[in-house]
Motif scaffolding. Structure first.
Motif, PDB file in Angstrom:
ATOM      1  N   LYS A   1       0.945  -1.568   0.326  1.00 55.90           N
ATOM      2  CA  LYS A   1      -0.234  -0.130  -0.143  1.00 55.90           C
ATOM      3  C   LYS A   1       1.023   1.124  -0.513  1.00 55.90           C
ATOM      4  CE  LYS A   1      -3.861  -2.247   2.383  1.00 55.90           C
ATOM      5  NZ  LYS A   1      -4.986  -1.867   3.393  1.00 55.90           N
ATOM      6  N   HIS A   2       0.315   2.231  -0.111  1.00 57.08           N
ATOM      7  CA  HIS A   2       0.958   3.579  -0.469  1.00 57.08           C
ATOM      8  C   HIS A   2       1.611   3.838   0.997  1.00 57.08           C
ATOM      9  CE1 HIS A   2       2.549   7.191  -2.400  1.00 57.08           C
ATOM     10  NE2 HIS A   2       1.416   7.689  -1.398  1.00 57.08           N
ATOM     11  N   SER A   3       0.924   3.376   2.131  1.00 57.14           N
ATOM     12  CA  SER A   3       0.523   4.377   3.161  1.00 57.14           C
ATOM     13  C   SER A   3       1.972   3.568   3.776  1.00 57.14           C
ATOM     14  CB  SER A   3      -0.636   4.364   3.884  1.00 57.14           C
ATOM     15  OG  SER A   3      -1.074   2.984   3.983  1.00 57.14           O
ATOM     16  N   THR A   4       1.770   1.990   3.397  1.00 54.17           N
ATOM     17  CA  THR A   4       2.589   1.176   3.671  1.00 54.17           C
ATOM     18  C   THR A   4       4.477   1.563   3.012  1.00 54.17           C
ATOM     19  OG1 THR A   4       1.459  -0.514   4.419  1.00 54.17           O
ATOM     20  CG2 THR A   4       3.659  -0.782   4.249  1.00 54.17           C
ATOM     21  N   PHE A   5       4.428   1.529   2.151  1.00 55.31           N
ATOM     22  CA  PHE A   5       5.394   3.428   1.758  1.00 55.31           C
ATOM     23  C   PHE A   5       6.245   4.147   2.383  1.00 55.31           C
ATOM     24  CE2 PHE A   5       8.032   5.077  -1.652  1.00 55.31           C
ATOM     25  CZ  PHE A   5       8.804   4.102  -1.526  1.00 55.31           C
ATOM     26  N   VAL A   6       4.934   4.381   2.130  1.00 52.14           N
ATOM     27  CA  VAL A   6       5.705   5.942   3.194  1.00 52.14           C
ATOM     28  C   VAL A   6       5.604   5.920   4.793  1.00 52.14           C
ATOM     29  CG1 VAL A   6       4.463   8.611   3.801  1.00 52.14           C
ATOM     30  CG2 VAL A   6       4.061   7.598   1.395  1.00 52.14           C
TER      31      VAL A   6
END
Length: 70
Positions: free
Chosen positions: A2-7
């Motif tokens: 997910k994008h939030s996990t990457f961030v």
């Protein structure tokens, strides 16, 4: 991923790098201070001739100040 996990992972890594950089700078600064102190402590700026035992006692007596107990 997910994008939030990457961030979140990216921010964690950036924080870890920042903490390691701060620790490295702190240690480098402290070592410079310790090197300066060691240089002052063990410098060769002392007299070339060592004091004789009699001169050493005289110098020690001059340093001690009399104590008035009155």
């Amino acid at each position: 991923m997910k994008h939030s996990t990457f961030v979140a992972v990216l921010l964690f890594l950036a924080g870890a790098v920042g903490a390691l950089t701060a620790a490295w700078l702190y240690i480098r600064r402290r070592e410079k201070e310790l090197d300066e102190y060691e240089q002052l402590l063990f410098s060769e700026d002392l007299d070339d001739e060592p004091l004789s035992a009699e001169e050493d006692v005289d110098a020690a007596e001059e340093v001690q100040e009399p104590v008035d107990e009155a």
